[in-house]
Design an enzyme around this catalytic site. Structure first.
Site, PDB file in Angstrom:
ATOM      1  N   ARG A   1     -13.836  -7.302   3.237  1.00  0.00           N
ATOM      2  CA  ARG A   1     -12.425  -7.119   2.854  1.00  0.00           C
ATOM      3  C   ARG A   1     -11.633  -8.381   3.192  1.00  0.00           C
ATOM      4  NH1 ARG A   1     -10.103  -2.386   2.519  1.00  0.00           N
ATOM      5  NH2 ARG A   1      -8.669  -3.580   1.234  1.00  0.00           N
TER       6      ARG A   1
ATOM      7  N   CYS B   1     -16.070   2.873   1.439  1.00  0.00           N
ATOM      8  CA  CYS B   1     -14.932   1.974   1.700  1.00  0.00           C
ATOM      9  C   CYS B   1     -14.394   2.144   3.115  1.00  0.00           C
ATOM     10  CB  CYS B   1     -13.836   2.208   0.667  1.00  0.00           C
ATOM     11  SG  CYS B   1     -13.353   3.934   0.513  1.00  0.00           S
TER      12      CYS B   1
ATOM     13  N   HIS C   1      -7.551   0.747  -6.103  1.00  0.00           N
ATOM     14  CA  HIS C   1      -7.729   0.004  -4.839  1.00  0.00           C
ATOM     15  C   HIS C   1      -8.537  -1.264  -5.151  1.00  0.00           C
ATOM     16  CE1 HIS C   1      -7.793  -0.842  -0.715  1.00  0.00           C
ATOM     17  NE2 HIS C   1      -8.623   0.074  -0.236  1.00  0.00           N
TER      18      HIS C   1
ATOM     19  N   GLN D   1     -10.456  -3.596  -2.530  1.00  0.00           N
ATOM     20  CA  GLN D   1     -11.670  -2.975  -1.994  1.00  0.00           C
ATOM     21  C   GLN D   1     -12.860  -3.266  -2.919  1.00  0.00           C
ATOM     22  OE1 GLN D   1     -12.183  -0.901   0.950  1.00  0.00           O
ATOM     23  NE2 GLN D   1     -14.279  -1.334   0.354  1.00  0.00           N
TER      24      GLN D   1
ATOM     25  N   ASP E   1     -16.838   8.173  -0.913  1.00  0.00           N
ATOM     26  CA  ASP E   1     -15.499   8.013  -0.315  1.00  0.00           C
ATOM     27  C   ASP E   1     -15.118   9.384   0.241  1.00  0.00           C
ATOM     28  OD1 ASP E   1     -12.913   7.185   0.330  1.00  0.00           O
ATOM     29  OD2 ASP E   1     -12.192   7.132  -1.744  1.00  0.00           O
TER      30      ASP E   1
ATOM     31  N   ARG F   1       0.871  -1.192   0.000  1.00  0.00           N
ATOM     32  CA  ARG F   1       0.000   0.000   0.000  1.00  0.00           C
ATOM     33  C   ARG F   1       0.897   1.228   0.000  1.00  0.00           C
ATOM     34  NH1 ARG F   1      -4.980   2.165   3.597  1.00  0.00           N
ATOM     35  NH2 ARG F   1      -5.968   0.676   2.225  1.00  0.00           N
TER      36      ARG F   1
END
Ligand code: CP
Ligand code: NVA
Length: 328
Positions: free
Chosen positions: A311, A266, A129, A132, A225, A102
């Site tokens: 996740r 998310c 991402h 996700q 988001d 990440r």
């Protein structure tokens, strides 16, 4: 899929994504029933983090432990400071069977993949991402009583960020109707949009870009988001001005004319003043909530914690698919 990287959903066919989702549903069911086959026993995985995380790190760790893997969390390595990416990748590839990254640049995760010789998974970059989105697709399939290719999905807010990009790709691959609701300056990039529209011709999906909040009509899912992503912390003033009309509130849910519309995010989310950043934004700009109201976040429409749990199950599926022959 054994030996593959998971750097962006662009690299996966619709059928492969469906296989990953089916595997995630399988491992979720196994875990709920206390079945732990430990298919990653004697595998070592390393998690490299340049940016902060709660869900992604913990999902990789718990998913790894459930399957019997051993996990190293690394956030203070020599990488990029005293040692090149290439050399770091070559070293980590000797020690580990899989690498999660990440951080900022997509190029970093690509270089790790190029030089390590082991599967590399993108745990979020500035651009994408993808893990996700797998969790999001699984959550939608669990909560919306329609096949994915009939779902109308609306992403509201900063539609050119990593989530906007990745969700547009995921929806296009699954043949969904993806709407980006945002001010024009925050629409997804033209090149990616054109590419995804081309893909939609094959998958039956549709892509709408709009500035008009009334276009949420008929939505099955409203997704948002944060307005300012990690690494863009100097942009609060500009984004608040642009995105205030796009805050997800009760009125926006009502405009969908769908009482069962689902709210997704998310996470992490600024829906109250219980965070240091939220309080600092309140002191400077007077906002008590940012991208979503506390009311919507806590409403029956909100499925954000089911989404967060997924996740773990979807990341487990990605690790199993790329480190074992379970899907080969
Ligand atoms: N959604 C997500 O990636 O959360 P974290 O930043 O906590 O990993
Ligand atoms: N767009 C957000 C996603 C966080 C999971 C960020 O990059 O900060």
């Amino acid at each position: 899929m054994k030996g593959r990287n998971f750097l962006t959903l662009l690299d996966y066919t619709p059928d492969e994504i469906r296989q990953l989702l089916a595997l995630a549903a399988q491992v979720k069911n196994e875990k709920k029933n206390g079945i732990f086959p430990e298919r990653l026993k004697h595998k070592n995985i390393v998690l490299l983090f340049e940016k902060t995380s709660t869900r992604t790190r913990c999902a990789f760790e718990t998913a790894g432990y459930d399957e019997g893997a051993r996990v190293t969390f690394l956030s203070n390595s020599q990488m990029g400071k005293k040692e090149s990416l290439e050399d770091t990748a070559k070293v980590l590839g000797r020690f580990y069977d899989g690498i999660e990254f990440r951080g900022f640049k997509q190029e970093t995760v690509e270089l790790l993949a190029k030089h390590s010789g082991v599967p590399v998974w993108n745990g979020l970059t500035d651009l994408y991402h993808p893990t996700q989105v797998l969790a999001d697709l699984l959550t939608i399939s669990e909560h919306v009583d329609k096949p994915l290719n009939q779902v109308h999905f609306v992403f509201v807010g900063d539609a050119r960020n990593n989530m906007g990009n990745s969700l547009m790709i995921g929806c296009a691959k699954m043949g969904m109707h993806f709407t980006a609701l945002a001010p024009k300056s925050l629409f997804p990039g033209e090149e990616l949009t054109a590419r995804m529209r081309e893909l939609c011709k094959k998958t039956g999906g549709e892509i709408t870009l709009t500035e008009n909040v009334a276009d949420v009509k008929g939505a099955d899912v409203i997704y948002t988001d944060v307005w300012v992503s990690m690494g863009e912390e100097d942009k609060y003033a500009e984004r608040i001005k642009l995105l205030l009309p796009y805050r997800v509130d009760r009125r926006m849910l009502d405009l969908t004319e769908n009482p069962d519309v689902k709210f997704m995010h998310c996470l992490p989310s600024f829906h109250d003043l219980e965070t240091a950043v939220g309080r600092s934004v309140y002191e400077t700009y007077g906002l008590e909530e940012m991208e979503v109201t506390d009311e919507v976040f806590r409403s029956v429409n909100s499925i954000v914690f089911d989404e967060a749990e997924n996740r773990m199950h979807t990341i487990k599926a990605v690790m199993l698919a790329t480190m074992t022959d379970i899907l080969d």
